[in-house]
Design an enzyme around this catalytic site. Structure first.
Site, mmCIF file in Angstrom:
data_model
loop_
_atom_site.group_PDB
_atom_site.id
_atom_site.type_symbol
_atom_site.label_atom_id
_atom_site.label_comp_id
_atom_site.label_asym_id
_atom_site.label_seq_id
_atom_site.Cartn_x
_atom_site.Cartn_y
_atom_site.Cartn_z
ATOM 1 N N ASP A 9 -1.115 6.898 6.733
ATOM 2 C CA ASP A 9 -2.238 5.895 6.181
ATOM 3 C C ASP A 9 -2.539 4.954 7.161
ATOM 4 O O ASP A 9 -1.797 4.034 7.479
ATOM 5 C CB ASP A 9 -1.676 4.989 4.906
ATOM 6 C CG ASP A 9 -2.916 4.131 4.103
ATOM 7 O OD1 ASP A 9 -3.919 4.148 5.066
ATOM 8 O OD2 ASP A 9 -2.725 3.736 3.065
ATOM 9 N N LYS B 223 -12.692 -1.206 7.595
ATOM 10 C CA LYS B 223 -11.941 -2.122 8.320
ATOM 11 C C LYS B 223 -12.448 -1.805 9.615
ATOM 12 O O LYS B 223 -13.234 -2.552 10.068
ATOM 13 C CB LYS B 223 -10.483 -2.140 8.048
ATOM 14 C CG LYS B 223 -9.985 -2.670 6.762
ATOM 15 C CD LYS B 223 -9.337 -1.468 6.131
ATOM 16 C CE LYS B 223 -8.542 -1.621 4.781
ATOM 17 N NZ LYS B 223 -8.886 -2.813 3.946
ATOM 18 N N TRP C 148 0.799 -1.222 -0.071
ATOM 19 C CA TRP C 148 -0.110 0.255 -0.198
ATOM 20 C C TRP C 148 0.822 1.290 0.105
ATOM 21 O O TRP C 148 0.556 2.256 -0.843
ATOM 22 C CB TRP C 148 -0.951 0.015 0.901
ATOM 23 C CG TRP C 148 -2.210 -1.057 0.635
ATOM 24 C CD1 TRP C 148 -2.364 -2.185 1.330
ATOM 25 C CD2 TRP C 148 -3.172 -0.836 -0.165
ATOM 26 N NE1 TRP C 148 -3.309 -2.650 0.722
ATOM 27 C CE2 TRP C 148 -4.011 -1.868 -0.208
ATOM 28 C CE3 TRP C 148 -3.238 0.228 -1.113
ATOM 29 C CZ2 TRP C 148 -5.138 -2.016 -1.007
ATOM 30 C CZ3 TRP C 148 -4.213 -0.036 -2.150
ATOM 31 C CH2 TRP C 148 -5.162 -1.392 -2.045
HETATM 32 N N1 PMP Z 1 -4.237 1.901 2.361
HETATM 33 C C1 PMP Z 1 -4.274 0.440 2.839
HETATM 34 C C2 PMP Z 1 -3.281 0.572 4.074
HETATM 35 C C3 PMP Z 1 -5.433 -0.213 2.548
HETATM 36 O O1 PMP Z 1 -5.404 -1.402 3.207
HETATM 37 C C4 PMP Z 1 -6.227 0.000 1.489
HETATM 38 C C5 PMP Z 1 -7.453 -0.947 0.900
HETATM 39 N N2 PMP Z 1 -7.173 -2.153 1.764
HETATM 40 C C6 PMP Z 1 -6.029 1.097 0.937
HETATM 41 C C7 PMP Z 1 -4.897 2.040 1.320
HETATM 42 C C8 PMP Z 1 -6.774 1.765 -0.417
HETATM 43 O O2 PMP Z 1 -8.239 1.622 -0.036
HETATM 44 P P1 PMP Z 1 -9.386 1.836 -0.892
HETATM 45 O O3 PMP Z 1 -9.542 0.600 -1.711
HETATM 46 O O4 PMP Z 1 -10.583 2.309 0.032
HETATM 47 O O5 PMP Z 1 -9.242 3.072 -1.817
#
Ligand code: PMP
Length: 361
Positions: A173, A197, A102
């Site tokens: 994040d 989550k 991520w």
């Molecule tokens: N950052 C992290 C740490 C994630 O786990 C996720 C999604 N699992 C995201 C960003 C992206 O989120 P989204 O799919 O809501 O754009």
């Protein structure tokens, strides 16, 4: 209905009492004769809901008054663009720590808007995933901000110590870890999290931002991503995701009833310890993250013999243990054990793992 434990990484299970309350109120919220999703976001009852949700989140995370709380659209990835657009000019540098999939994606998105500088990347030493010592990180001289991901949902890498970056605003994040443990908010410039989550349904994202960072957006920032506009308009510059906001509010109430973030942190540590002990007790299962970086929210593990993966997943489902398949980029298994996962769910998983090993080991 038999008990099912859902280990999905996100959208993830929500607390049962929240789901039941939402069901009860679904078509008649507060006696209005309609659903909360059918009323104006500018109506008095919705504004009261929005205020209560913010108040409860502030209380849960001890958010000081000089920070704003924003409820935005676009999930976690929306923030990958919002952060550079709001905090840096196109000509500036921004530092990024890469600890997994991520934070790597955040860098790729940031490249459209700013010059990201990768200060360090997680690496494998003696078969274990770890992070280079902070003394060796290559930070820029004048970074507009320092971005990192406190918990890598795919890789199962969690940071327990904060990068020490002086006055550079720390941007975190926290999509898969927010509300799982106490935080010292004042250490951060911006915290953001996709909701799906520990907060509620997908689509919504929560941003916690120090007020002096609210007016830095470059002129061509899309309005729906502009932190300052969101703050000035009570997160209602455009129509917010009202039902997701309502559910987030229920989750915050539930968490307060459970004793708040410190209480849930103790429970989260106990759940993670139980699962890692189960994995480490045998060579049949493997988790290769160095122990200081092991996530208490997302626990990836491999079977030493991957030809057993399909049988493991099928039999797990037959035993009410859902969504254990690892992310496609990593393979193997992953158990996401967010706040809503009861300790009984983790115990059921560990018991199943022992039994599966007994039959196949
Ligand atoms: N950052 C992290 C740490 C994630 O786990 C996720 C999604 N699992 C995201 C960003 C992206 O989120 P989204 O799919 O809501 O754009």
């Amino acid at each position: 209905m038999n008990t099912v434990y859902n280990f999905c990484a996100g959208p993830a299970m929500l607390p049962q009492p929240v789901m039941r309350k939402a069901q009860e109120e679904f078509i008649n919220w507060q006696g209005l004769g309609c659903s909360v999703m059918e009323i104006s976001h500018r109506s008095k009852p919705f504004i009261a809901l929005a205020d209560a949700a913010e108040r409860n989140l502030r209380e849960l995370l001890s958010i000081p008054q000089h920070y704003s709380v924003l409820f935005m659209h676009g999930g976690g990835r929306g923030q990958f663009s919002a952060v550079p657009l709001n905090l840096a000019e196109a000509t500036e540098h921004a530092d990024y720590l890469v600890t997994g999939a991520w934070s790597k994606s955040a860098v790729q998105e940031a490249e459209r808007f700013v010059t990201p500088n990768i200060v360090a990347e997680s690496c494998v030493i003696n078969g274990e995933t770890t992070l280079p010592d902070q003394a060796s990180w290559q930070c820029s001289d004048n970074a507009a901000y320092f971005h990192f991901c406190t918990n890598e949902t795919v890789d199962g890498v969690e940071l327990n110590v904060l990068p020490d970056v002086g006055d550079v605003p720390l941007v975190a994040d926290m999509s898969s870890t927010i509300l799982s443990r106490p935080l010292d908010i004042e250490k951060y410039g911006v915290i953001y999290a996709g909701a799906q989550k520990n907060i509620g349904p997908s689509g919504l994202s929560v941003v916690i931002i120090r007020n002096d960072l609210l007016d830095r957006a470059r002129h061509n920032t899309p309005s729906v991503l502009n932190y300052g506009l969101a703050a000035q308009n009570g997160s209602m510059y455009n129509t917010p995701p009202t039902y997701a906001w309502y559910l987030a509010g229920l989750v915050f109430e539930w968490l307060k009833e459970e004793g708040g973030v410190s209480a849930i942190y103790s429970r989260n540590k106990a759940k993670a310890a139980m699962l890692y002990e189960g994995i480490d007790a045998t060579d049949f299962y493997i988790n290769s993250i160095a122990s200081p970086y092991r996530s208490i929210m997302n626990v990836p593990f491999q079977l030493a013999d991957p030809t057993l993966d399909d049988a493991f997943l099928t039999q797990a489902e037959e035993n009410g243990l859902m969504a254990l398949k690892g992310h496609r980029s990593v393979g193997g298994m992953r158990a996401s054990i967010y706040n809503a996962m009861p300790i009984e769910g983790v115990k059921a998983l560990v018991d199943f793992m022992k039994e599966f090993e007994r039959k196949n080991g």
